[in-house]
Design a protein around this motif. Structure first.
Motif, PDB file in Angstrom:
ATOM      1  N   GLN A  64      -5.573  -8.310   3.184  1.00 26.35           N
ATOM      2  CA  GLN A  64      -5.392  -7.523   2.107  1.00 26.35           C
ATOM      3  C   GLN A  64      -6.718  -7.457   0.846  1.00 26.35           C
ATOM      4  OE1 GLN A  64      -1.076  -6.862   2.777  1.00 26.35           O
ATOM      5  NE2 GLN A  64      -2.469  -4.386   2.532  1.00 26.35           N
ATOM      6  N   ASP A  85      -4.647  -1.337   1.430  1.00 31.58           N
ATOM      7  CA  ASP A  85      -3.364  -0.489   1.525  1.00 31.58           C
ATOM      8  C   ASP A  85      -2.024  -0.763   0.822  1.00 31.58           C
ATOM      9  OD1 ASP A  85      -4.505   0.904   3.423  1.00 31.58           O
ATOM     10  OD2 ASP A  85      -5.099  -0.802   4.605  1.00 31.58           O
ATOM     11  N   GLN A  88       0.839   1.832  -0.598  1.00 31.25           N
ATOM     12  CA  GLN A  88       1.307   2.311   0.140  1.00 31.25           C
ATOM     13  C   GLN A  88       0.008   2.208   1.411  1.00 31.25           C
ATOM     14  OE1 GLN A  88       3.100   5.487  -1.007  1.00 31.25           O
ATOM     15  NE2 GLN A  88       0.808   7.040  -0.988  1.00 31.25           N
ATOM     16  N   ALA A  89      -0.024   2.989   2.480  1.00 29.27           N
ATOM     17  CA  ALA A  89      -1.564   3.171   3.452  1.00 29.27           C
ATOM     18  C   ALA A  89      -1.973   3.718   2.697  1.00 29.27           C
ATOM     19  CB  ALA A  89      -1.106   3.256   5.332  1.00 29.27           C
ATOM     20  N   ASN A  90      -3.762   3.523   2.353  1.00 33.29           N
ATOM     21  CA  ASN A  90      -4.562   4.125   2.262  1.00 33.29           C
ATOM     22  C   ASN A  90      -4.897   4.533   1.460  1.00 33.29           C
ATOM     23  OD1 ASN A  90      -5.623   5.036   5.142  1.00 33.29           O
ATOM     24  ND2 ASN A  90      -3.843   6.924   5.565  1.00 33.29           N
ATOM     25  N   THR A  92      -5.527   1.696  -2.449  1.00 33.32           N
ATOM     26  CA  THR A  92      -5.646   0.321  -3.173  1.00 33.32           C
ATOM     27  C   THR A  92      -5.062   0.566  -4.138  1.00 33.32           C
ATOM     28  OG1 THR A  92      -8.056   0.969  -1.239  1.00 33.32           O
ATOM     29  CG2 THR A  92      -7.485  -0.736  -3.188  1.00 33.32           C
ATOM     30  N   TYR A 125      -9.919   5.328   2.153  1.00 28.68           N
ATOM     31  CA  TYR A 125      -8.689   4.964   1.266  1.00 28.68           C
ATOM     32  C   TYR A 125      -8.988   6.472   0.783  1.00 28.68           C
ATOM     33  CZ  TYR A 125      -8.339   0.626   2.763  1.00 28.68           C
ATOM     34  OH  TYR A 125      -7.884  -0.505   3.251  1.00 28.68           O
TER      35      TYR A 125
END
Length: 174
Positions: A64, A85, A88-90, A92, A125
């Motif tokens: 990541q 991610d 949290q997801a989506n 940066t 993202y």
């Protein structure tokens, strides 16, 4: 894919930096003592840089993390530290953006962040987040100019300083 997009969008060569690049990274960062004074009591060292290259937030994995160098005619002009991610997801996390001292106020970092935002958006993202020391007025002004919205101010323990520092959480939609 992120590196390819950035190389396409920018007039710079983009490289994922590794411990083999420590001397080059240190040379750029050592010129920014005013930045480092917000986070440590001594000048930045090779050991600090090597740790920074590998430091991950909780629950993140090495894949990541992108510690990137942006080169103009073979000269390292901008450093960027990203964690995809996270938190949290989506989303940066932007851990660092630093310009070669002799290139300040020439819009290198602005061009990099503009391209980075575009590339991340194309990758799916939704938000770019960061934090900076409340006492770092240069970082605050730069992030304001880039459109980052100011979030909450919180205290974070800094082990290099041995006490809490006030940081401002910030974000920008992509």
């Amino acid at each position: 894919m992120l590196l390819q997009r950035l190389n396409f969008l920018l007039p710079y060569t983009v490289k994922r930096l590794t411990p083999a690049d420590v001397d080059e990274i240190l040379a750029l960062q050592a010129k920014h003592s005013e930045y480092h004074q917000h986070y440590q009591t001594s000048p930045v060292t090779k050991a600090d840089i090597l740790a920074e290259l590998e430091t991950l937030p909780p629950k993140a994995v090495p894949e990541q993390k992108f510690y990137l160098g942006f080169y103009a005619q073979d000269e390292l002009v901008v450093l960027v530290d990203l964690v995809l991610d996270h938190p949290q997801a989506n989303c940066t996390w932007l851990g660092l953006v630093m310009t070669e001292k002799t290139k300040l106020r020439q819009h290198y970092a602005t061009k990099v962040l503009t391209a980075l935002r575009s590339a991340l958006k194309r990758e799916g993202y939704k938000e770019l987040m960061t934090s900076s020391a409340l006492s770092d007025v240069n970082a605050q002004a730069f992030l304001n100019a880039q459109g980052f919205e100011q979030g909450m101010v919180t205290s974070v323990y800094d082990p290099k300083l041995g006490h809490d520092i006030q940081v401002v959480l910030r974000g920008i939609e992509l």
